[in-house]
Design a protein around this motif. Sequence first.
Motif, short mmCIF file in Angstrom:
data_model
loop_
_atom_site.label_atom_id
_atom_site.label_comp_id
_atom_site.label_asym_id
_atom_site.label_seq_id
_atom_site.Cartn_x
_atom_site.Cartn_y
_atom_site.Cartn_z
N LEU A 18 -45.11 5.38 -46.82
CA LEU A 18 -44.14 4.30 -46.39
C LEU A 18 -44.58 3.62 -45.14
N THR A 19 -44.33 2.50 -45.12
CA THR A 19 -44.64 1.67 -43.71
C THR A 19 -43.53 0.91 -43.38
N PHE A 20 -43.31 0.63 -42.00
CA PHE A 20 -42.21 0.08 -41.52
C PHE A 20 -42.73 -0.97 -40.63
N ASP A 21 -42.53 -2.25 -40.63
CA ASP A 21 -43.04 -3.44 -39.73
C ASP A 21 -41.97 -3.95 -38.83
N ASP A 22 -42.26 -4.40 -37.76
CA ASP A 22 -41.57 -5.48 -36.85
C ASP A 22 -40.86 -4.54 -35.70
N GLY A 23 -40.87 -3.26 -35.71
CA GLY A 23 -39.96 -2.36 -34.17
C GLY A 23 -41.23 -2.53 -33.44
N PRO A 24 -40.76 -1.57 -32.55
CA PRO A 24 -39.31 -0.78 -32.58
C PRO A 24 -38.22 -1.51 -32.26
N GLY A 49 -46.17 -5.62 -30.10
CA GLY A 49 -46.23 -5.12 -28.85
C GLY A 49 -45.13 -5.52 -27.78
N ASN A 50 -44.69 -6.74 -28.28
CA ASN A 50 -43.59 -7.20 -26.98
C ASN A 50 -42.45 -6.23 -27.25
N ASN A 51 -42.18 -5.73 -28.56
CA ASN A 51 -41.06 -4.49 -28.80
C ASN A 51 -41.53 -3.44 -28.06
N ILE A 52 -42.60 -3.06 -28.09
CA ILE A 52 -43.06 -1.83 -27.61
C ILE A 52 -42.93 -1.91 -26.07
N GLU A 53 -43.15 -2.83 -25.45
CA GLU A 53 -42.97 -3.16 -23.95
C GLU A 53 -41.40 -3.03 -23.65
N THR A 73 -49.40 -7.73 -34.27
CA THR A 73 -49.71 -8.66 -33.24
C THR A 73 -48.73 -8.39 -32.08
N HIS A 74 -48.80 -9.25 -31.16
CA HIS A 74 -47.79 -9.02 -29.91
C HIS A 74 -46.62 -9.74 -30.07
N ASN A 75 -46.59 -10.95 -30.72
CA ASN A 75 -45.39 -11.92 -30.94
C ASN A 75 -45.03 -12.05 -32.37
N HIS A 76 -45.65 -11.51 -33.26
CA HIS A 76 -45.17 -11.73 -34.64
C HIS A 76 -45.86 -13.02 -35.07
N ILE A 77 -46.94 -13.32 -35.05
CA ILE A 77 -47.45 -14.59 -35.22
C ILE A 77 -48.21 -14.90 -36.50
N LYS A 78 -48.33 -16.10 -37.10
CA LYS A 78 -48.88 -16.41 -38.32
C LYS A 78 -50.32 -16.85 -38.15
N GLY A 79 -51.23 -15.80 -38.75
CA GLY A 79 -52.31 -15.85 -38.87
C GLY A 79 -53.00 -17.43 -39.34
N TRP A 80 -52.38 -18.05 -40.39
CA TRP A 80 -52.70 -19.17 -41.05
C TRP A 80 -52.26 -20.49 -39.90
N LYS A 81 -51.30 -20.31 -39.05
CA LYS A 81 -51.14 -21.38 -38.06
C LYS A 81 -51.71 -21.16 -36.73
N THR A 82 -52.60 -20.13 -36.54
CA THR A 82 -53.08 -19.74 -35.22
C THR A 82 -54.74 -19.68 -35.35
N LYS A 83 -55.22 -20.60 -34.10
CA LYS A 83 -56.57 -20.56 -34.18
C LYS A 83 -57.28 -18.98 -33.96
N THR A 84 -58.16 -18.79 -34.33
CA THR A 84 -58.78 -17.58 -34.55
C THR A 84 -58.94 -16.56 -33.27
N ILE A 97 -51.42 -2.06 -25.27
CA ILE A 97 -50.12 -1.79 -25.04
C ILE A 97 -50.19 -0.37 -25.88
N ILE A 98 -50.47 -0.40 -27.19
CA ILE A 98 -50.43 0.65 -27.99
C ILE A 98 -51.58 1.90 -27.40
N HIS A 99 -52.49 1.67 -27.11
CA HIS A 99 -53.38 2.52 -26.34
C HIS A 99 -52.95 3.03 -25.17
N SER A 100 -52.35 2.07 -24.31
CA SER A 100 -51.89 2.99 -23.08
C SER A 100 -50.65 3.66 -23.29
#
Length: 202
Positions: A18-24, A49-53, A73-84, A97-100
């Motif tokens: 089971l996996t859960f996306d977009d939290g906490p 990441g932003n939600n963890i903060e 990701t930190h802000n739930h961004i779309k890879g197809w619309k974002t420069k690598t 943030i996760i590691h810390s």
Amino acid sequence: MFPNYIWDIASANKTIYLTFDDGPTPEITNWTLNTLNKFNAKATFFCIGNNIEKHPIIFQNILEEGHSIGNHTHNHIKGWKTKTEDYLANISKAQKIIHSKKNDSDNTINLFRPPYGKITTKQGNSLINKGYKIIMWDILSFDWDDKVSKETCLNNVIKKTTNGSIIVFHDSVKASKNLQYVLPKVLEHFSHLNYNFSAITF
């Protein structure tokens, strides 16, 4: 397609992931943790990441319950619309943030799931070269879609799940109505069939 990504996980035992996306998320993540705990189920939370903060205590609750963590990701961004380079920087920001919060070393294998499932080949290869495991899925619950009834959402999971399936849910406000109906029933159904619910770890 994308053979280097993980779509399911072969298991000798009857195991579901089971996996859960977009939290906490304050409105639903703790409910999710309590529900999983009733069935002694472990899961993987792909966190923003932003939600963890914003909600560090809820993030700690996830860790303390023994679940695994993935980067969403930190802000739930779309890879197809974002420069690598921008996409990788956004992921790196979330990972720091996760590691810390986990007190991990840099040698830890990092799990990543692209928001919307949208990621370019270049972005994916770059992450794999950095040591990430890209976790996709073979079962979508569609819990976030307000056009999908809670009954249909449940059937999406019950009818299609097999041994080793990776199932996508969302611990988000948008998905909460369907999730609160579906998750207990999924846990009960597959528990009766003697399945284990495991966190994704490598």
